[in-house]
Motif scaffolding. Structure first.
Motif, short mmCIF file in Angstrom:
data_model
loop_
_atom_site.label_atom_id
_atom_site.label_comp_id
_atom_site.label_asym_id
_atom_site.label_seq_id
_atom_site.Cartn_x
_atom_site.Cartn_y
_atom_site.Cartn_z
N VAL A 48 20.13 -1.41 8.02
CA VAL A 48 19.05 -1.08 6.22
C VAL A 48 18.26 -1.71 6.25
O VAL A 48 17.80 -3.14 5.68
N ILE A 49 16.52 -1.14 6.17
CA ILE A 49 15.39 -1.76 5.98
C ILE A 49 14.74 -1.45 4.91
O ILE A 49 14.95 0.02 4.76
N THR A 50 14.22 -2.10 4.01
CA THR A 50 13.87 -1.45 2.70
C THR A 50 11.87 -2.80 3.48
O THR A 50 12.08 -3.93 2.99
N LEU A 51 11.46 -1.89 2.40
CA LEU A 51 9.92 -2.59 2.47
C LEU A 51 9.45 -2.13 0.92
O LEU A 51 9.37 -0.79 0.97
N GLN A 52 9.52 -3.46 0.82
CA GLN A 52 9.16 -2.73 -1.29
C GLN A 52 7.36 -3.71 -1.67
O GLN A 52 6.87 -4.46 -1.06
N ALA A 53 6.49 -2.84 -2.54
CA ALA A 53 5.02 -3.65 -2.61
C ALA A 53 5.27 -3.42 -4.27
O ALA A 53 4.48 -3.31 -4.13
N PRO A 54 6.05 -4.91 -4.88
CA PRO A 54 5.57 -4.99 -5.76
C PRO A 54 4.77 -4.48 -7.60
O PRO A 54 4.75 -4.59 -7.87
N GLN A 55 3.73 -4.77 -6.32
CA GLN A 55 2.20 -5.10 -6.89
C GLN A 55 1.43 -4.03 -6.70
O GLN A 55 0.55 -3.96 -7.19
N ALA A 56 1.94 -2.91 -6.26
CA ALA A 56 1.49 -1.67 -5.43
C ALA A 56 0.68 -1.21 -6.65
O ALA A 56 1.08 -1.10 -8.01
N ALA A 57 -0.69 -0.83 -6.19
CA ALA A 57 -1.24 -0.24 -7.62
C ALA A 57 -1.67 0.98 -7.59
O ALA A 57 -1.58 1.78 -8.97
N ALA A 58 -0.60 2.35 -6.97
CA ALA A 58 -0.20 3.30 -6.93
C ALA A 58 0.87 3.04 -6.30
O ALA A 58 1.11 2.75 -5.02
N PRO A 59 1.68 5.47 -6.01
CA PRO A 59 2.85 4.82 -4.79
C PRO A 59 2.42 4.64 -3.65
O PRO A 59 1.66 5.54 -3.45
N LEU A 60 3.62 4.51 -3.02
CA LEU A 60 2.87 4.70 -1.40
C LEU A 60 3.41 4.94 -0.73
O LEU A 60 3.93 6.48 -0.76
N ALA A 61 2.67 5.79 0.11
CA ALA A 61 2.22 6.64 0.97
C ALA A 61 3.31 7.62 2.13
O ALA A 61 2.80 6.96 3.14
N THR A 62 4.80 7.69 1.31
CA THR A 62 5.75 7.51 2.50
C THR A 62 5.72 9.04 3.34
O THR A 62 6.24 9.35 3.90
N ALA A 63 4.87 10.14 2.83
CA ALA A 63 4.74 11.36 3.58
C ALA A 63 4.81 11.04 5.50
O ALA A 63 2.99 10.41 5.15
#
Length: 429
Positions: free
Chosen positions: A69-84
């Motif tokens: 299980v690998i999780t990448l987190q961007a706690p300071q992201a200005a917009a939702p991550l483009a996961t599509a």
């Protein structure tokens, strides 16, 4: 592995690749994972915002294959991550994180070759602090080789499918050609049968001294040359020519049967010596008990070739057209109602005389109503007969029909029958 912060791409890429390698993930899965993580992190890192990578191993039941299980987190992201559209889709996402659950392969986590035996250990394998660049290069080469192998396999499969498709197309084309040939054979056979049927239904012109005869018939549907428009002509024992023209309601074989019933009844009555003015009413009396739905218009003509004397009886049928040798034309109107109509029969018998060179045209309404205007159709018919009266009788009916059908707004069976007294044909007055 404890959460680890990254502010540049290169260390993040190396860490993910090392984790995937240490857990024995296949090269193609490893490459997709590395690309997916770096794609998500790139915009954040380029903007100066750090990302956090967390790795754990989960086992739902003791002894079952665990998941990485690998999780990448961007706690300071200005917009939702483009996961599509990630190379390796993340099944769990939030606006600032993506989590991958990757089944570990069935190999020994210690790194030895061969299948894993015994329960899976619960602890994570130890990840060295440093990863030699050479090892990363080998991993990248392996990923590239795997990608190329997949591309080569897809290319080979594409060639195979293309070859199979080409063979299939060739087979389909050959089958199509065979079907076309068979259809053509069936069309020819069908046409021959229909022509023979039409010839059987439409009697040839009798030979009558002093009278020229010709006929043209065209069905509403060329694929079904039988219809309700029918004619009969024969010579009575006294030498008089008898002509019957019938237009039975409907189209196709059913209307043909109705028209045949009418012509057969009329012929029988005529040969039995019944007078012309009684035949239509008597035909109605004979047929209605047997065929109560039958409806037909009928025109009867009797022509004495020796004198040119013409008698007409009409049952709701379009009037005959007489074009005389001097160029004048007139319709020969006779009152009456057809078979199956109320008060059927001919109210009168119209009597006139044909002279040398005179042309008589008997027809059905398909000739004059093709443009849905009877008055206009009758006017045009006079003009067409006038234009072709000089031709041989055998050519006149078809030529007149061609002129009348230059525009067809209402398709119907068409019958045109021409009778002409040739010049100097009459022997007495």
């Amino acid at each position: 592995m404890k959460p680890k912060h990254f502010s540049t791409l290169a260390p993040l890429r190396r860490t993910v690749r090392r984790l995937a390698s240490d857990h024995g993930l296949p090269a193609d899965t490893r490459g997709r994972l590395v690309l997916s993580v770096t794609d998500l992190a790139a915009d954040e890192l380029h903007a100066g915002r750090s990302v956090v990578l967390t790795t754990t191993r989960e086992t739902t039941r003791p002894g079952e294959r665990p998941h990485l299980v690998i999780t990448l987190q961007a706690p300071q992201a200005a917009a939702p991550l483009a996961t599509a559209d990630l190379p390796l889709p993340a099944p769990v996402t939030t606006p600032d994180s993506a989590t991958w659950h990757i089944p570990l392969p069935d190999t020994d986590p210690s790194g030895s070759d061969g299948p894993h035996r015994g329960p899976w250990p619960t602890s994570m394998p130890r990840v060295p602090a440093q990863w030699p660049p050479r090892s990363e290069a080998r991993q990248i080469d392996e990923e590239l080789r795997t990608t190329l192998a997949l591309a080569d396999a897809l290319t080979a499969e594409h060639r195979r499918l293309k070859h199979e498709l080409s063979e299939t197309n060739a087979g389909v084309l050959a089958l199509y050609v065979q079907l076309e040939e068979r259809d053509e054979q069936l069309r020819r056979a069908h046409g021959q049968v229909l022509r023979e049927l039409e010839d059987a239904l439409r009697p040839p012109a009798p030979t009558v001294n002093g009278i020229e005869l010709a006929v043209h018939y065209a069905p509403a549907d060329p694929a079904s040359p039988t219809g309700g428009d029918l004619y009969d002509w024969f010579v009575l024992p006294d030498g008089t020519l008898h002509v019957t023209v019938v237009d039975a309601l409907g189209h196709g074989v059913r209307s043909t049967r109705s028209a045949l019933n009418v012509t057969h009844a009329v012929r029988t009555l005529a040969l039995e010596g019944h007078s012309l003015n009684s035949i239509l009413a008597r035909t109605h009396e004979i047929l209605m008990p047997l065929y109560p739905d039958l409806m037909a218009t009928v025109l009867l003509a009797r022509l004495d070739p020796a004198t040119g004397e013409l008698h007409l009886a009409n049952g709701s049928h379009p009037p005959a057209l007489l074009r005389q040798e001097d160029g004048t034309s007139r319709y020969l109107e006779a009152r009456g109602r057809g078979i199956g109509f109320p008060l059927p029969g001919s109210e009168e018998v119209l009597r006139t005389r044909l002279g040398p060179g005179d042309l008589l045209l008997l027809y059905t309404d398909g000739l004059t109503e093709s443009r849905r205007d009877i008055v206009e159709g009758e006017r045009r018919l006079v003009e067409a007969v006038q234009a072709h009266a000089h031709r041989a009788v055998a050519d006149i009916p078809a030529a007149v029909a061609a002129d009348m059908h230059t525009v067809v707004l209402h398709s119907d069976d068409t019958l045109a029958l021409a009778i002409r007294i040739p010049p100097a044909a009459l022997t007495s007055s």
